[in-house]
Write a protein that holds these residues in place. Structure first.
Motif, mmCIF file in Angstrom:
data_model
loop_
_atom_site.group_PDB
_atom_site.id
_atom_site.type_symbol
_atom_site.label_atom_id
_atom_site.label_comp_id
_atom_site.label_asym_id
_atom_site.label_seq_id
_atom_site.Cartn_x
_atom_site.Cartn_y
_atom_site.Cartn_z
ATOM 1 N N ILE A 153 0.822 -1.209 0.000
ATOM 2 C CA ILE A 153 0.000 0.000 0.000
ATOM 3 C C ILE A 153 0.860 1.265 0.000
ATOM 4 C CG2 ILE A 153 -1.979 -1.101 1.085
ATOM 5 C CD1 ILE A 153 -1.029 -0.005 3.771
ATOM 6 N N GLN A 154 2.162 1.111 -0.188
ATOM 7 C CA GLN A 154 3.086 2.246 -0.306
ATOM 8 C C GLN A 154 3.003 3.163 0.922
ATOM 9 O OE1 GLN A 154 3.029 4.105 -4.230
ATOM 10 N NE2 GLN A 154 2.166 2.237 -5.105
ATOM 11 N N CYS A 155 2.965 2.565 2.087
ATOM 12 C CA CYS A 155 2.896 3.355 3.322
ATOM 13 C C CYS A 155 4.264 3.846 3.759
ATOM 14 C CB CYS A 155 2.264 2.527 4.429
ATOM 15 S SG CYS A 155 3.242 1.067 4.924
ATOM 16 N N ALA A 156 5.341 3.235 3.206
ATOM 17 C CA ALA A 156 6.726 3.605 3.519
ATOM 18 C C ALA A 156 7.190 3.091 4.883
ATOM 19 C CB ALA A 156 6.966 5.107 3.406
ATOM 20 N N ALA A 157 6.452 2.175 5.483
ATOM 21 C CA ALA A 157 6.921 1.607 6.756
ATOM 22 C C ALA A 157 8.250 0.885 6.571
ATOM 23 C CB ALA A 157 5.868 0.650 7.319
ATOM 24 N N CYS A 158 8.384 0.144 5.467
ATOM 25 C CA CYS A 158 9.637 -0.568 5.207
ATOM 26 C C CYS A 158 10.783 0.406 4.957
ATOM 27 C CB CYS A 158 9.464 -1.521 4.025
ATOM 28 S SG CYS A 158 9.054 -0.712 2.454
ATOM 29 N N TYR A 159 10.471 1.489 4.258
ATOM 30 C CA TYR A 159 11.477 2.524 3.962
ATOM 31 C C TYR A 159 11.958 3.152 5.278
ATOM 32 C CZ TYR A 159 13.477 6.486 1.322
ATOM 33 O OH TYR A 159 14.315 7.426 0.766
ATOM 34 N N SER A 160 11.027 3.387 6.181
ATOM 35 C CA SER A 160 11.374 3.957 7.477
ATOM 36 C C SER A 160 12.205 2.989 8.313
ATOM 37 C CB SER A 160 10.081 4.324 8.228
ATOM 38 O OG SER A 160 10.334 4.693 9.561
ATOM 39 N N ALA A 161 11.931 1.699 8.158
ATOM 40 C CA ALA A 161 12.626 0.685 8.964
ATOM 41 C C ALA A 161 14.005 0.339 8.424
ATOM 42 C CB ALA A 161 11.774 -0.589 9.015
ATOM 43 N N CYS A 162 14.285 0.713 7.174
ATOM 44 C CA CYS A 162 15.523 0.263 6.512
ATOM 45 C C CYS A 162 16.763 0.983 7.062
ATOM 46 C CB CYS A 162 15.408 0.494 5.007
ATOM 47 S SG CYS A 162 16.897 -0.003 4.105
ATOM 48 N N PRO A 163 17.721 0.245 7.624
ATOM 49 C CA PRO A 163 18.931 0.894 8.147
ATOM 50 C C PRO A 163 19.874 1.375 7.036
ATOM 51 C CG PRO A 163 19.105 -1.491 8.361
ATOM 52 C CD PRO A 163 17.711 -1.210 7.867
ATOM 53 N N ILE A 164 19.706 0.837 5.831
ATOM 54 C CA ILE A 164 20.559 1.278 4.726
ATOM 55 C C ILE A 164 20.112 2.643 4.213
ATOM 56 C CG2 ILE A 164 21.567 0.619 2.518
ATOM 57 C CD1 ILE A 164 22.124 -1.283 4.905
ATOM 58 N N VAL A 165 18.800 2.844 4.101
ATOM 59 C CA VAL A 165 18.295 4.164 3.712
ATOM 60 C C VAL A 165 18.744 5.206 4.733
ATOM 61 C CG1 VAL A 165 16.229 5.552 3.298
ATOM 62 C CG2 VAL A 165 16.289 3.178 2.527
ATOM 63 N N ALA A 166 18.827 4.802 5.990
ATOM 64 C CA ALA A 166 19.209 5.742 7.046
ATOM 65 C C ALA A 166 20.615 6.301 6.856
ATOM 66 C CB ALA A 166 19.101 5.053 8.405
ATOM 67 N N ILE A 167 21.492 5.520 6.217
ATOM 68 C CA ILE A 167 22.874 5.984 6.039
ATOM 69 C C ILE A 167 23.183 6.346 4.592
ATOM 70 C CG2 ILE A 167 23.719 4.663 8.003
ATOM 71 C CD1 ILE A 167 24.756 2.556 6.043
#
Length: 250
Positions: free
Chosen positions: A150-164
């Motif tokens: 549903i493109q909520c971005a929960a996975c994007y928020s949880a991703c430690p790689i996106v964080a860095i």
């Protein structure tokens, strides 16, 4: 029952510093986090900003971090995350700019989704079909699972790689790419794989599985990314989807 919330507040018109504000509201035992936030906004503080729409875990707009975990507020019961009446900390999605309070700027997330061509691409040279396209039931079931994103971005928020690394496409976009690369109606598989098979694409995933653990729809983006890696490797080795050398290469 009483729900105690600790909400991260941020209003760019009031300054650059974020802070935490505490609320306590009476709600029914079945209340979700979203119900609790609506109670706060209606009875206590009308300035509190957050997104919501369907209230049925379909639109994904109420995604936020609940006690550090990315969840849908409308799908999370307050009693489940604070069974003993403890304080519940609410923060906006991570890895995205914050517009105000619990409202994250979703533009960077959607830009990465668009980068993987998240639509069916049909070769104009392909002959017009005489009837509808058919697909094996097993493949349809597999794609149906990926389509439930549903493109909520929960996975994007949880991703430690996106964080860095904010250049990384992230699990949602790559899962979407996997969905279309497996669709027999699509003719852009090679083009799509060429776009994502670089350092900012699928090779950046470190298989931490946090995206899978926090997806509210039960999707496994990590597995989808591994499938994409397999597709790329097979293509480079001249193998078909079953691992056998393509006939033209024999």
């Amino acid at each position: 029952m009483e729900v105690k919330l600790r909400v991260r507040r941020f209003d760019p018109s009031q300054g650059d510093e974020a802070y935490y504000q505490r609320y306590a509201v009476e709600v029914p035992p079945s209340a979700t986090i979203l119900d609790s936030l609506l109670a706060v906004r209606e009875r206590v503080d009308g300035s509190l900003a957050f997104r919501c729409a369907c209230r049925s875990a379909i639109c994904g707009s109420c995604a936020m971090r609940v006690n550090g975990v990315s969840r849908l507020a409308c799908k999370t019961k307050a009693i489940d995350v604070a069974p003993n009446g403890g304080e519940i900390t609410l923060e906006p999605l991570a890895n995205l700019p914050v517009i105000k309070d619990l409202v994250a700027e979703m533009a960077p997330f959607y830009e990465k989704m668009r980068a993987v061509l998240p639509w069916l691409v049909v070769d104009p040279e392909r002959p017009e079909p005489e009837r509808e396209y058919l697909m094996e039931p097993e493949r349809a079931l597999r794609l149906g699972h990926l389509v439930s994103c549903i493109q909520c971005a929960a996975c994007y928020s949880a991703c430690p790689i996106v964080a860095i690394d904010d250049g990384y496409l992230g699990p949602a976009a790559l899962t979407k790419a996997c969905r279309y690369c497996q669709d027999t109606r699509d003719d852009a598989r090679a083009q799509r794989l060429a776009r994502i098979a670089d350092e900012e694409g699928l090779w950046r995933c470190h298989t931490v599985f946090s995206c899978m653990e926090q997806c509210p729809k039960g999707i496994n983006p990590t597995e989808a990314i591994q499938q994409l890696k397999k597709m790329v490797i097979f293509d480079r080795l001249g193998l078909d989807r079953s691992g056998k050398r393509r006939k033209r290469d024999v």
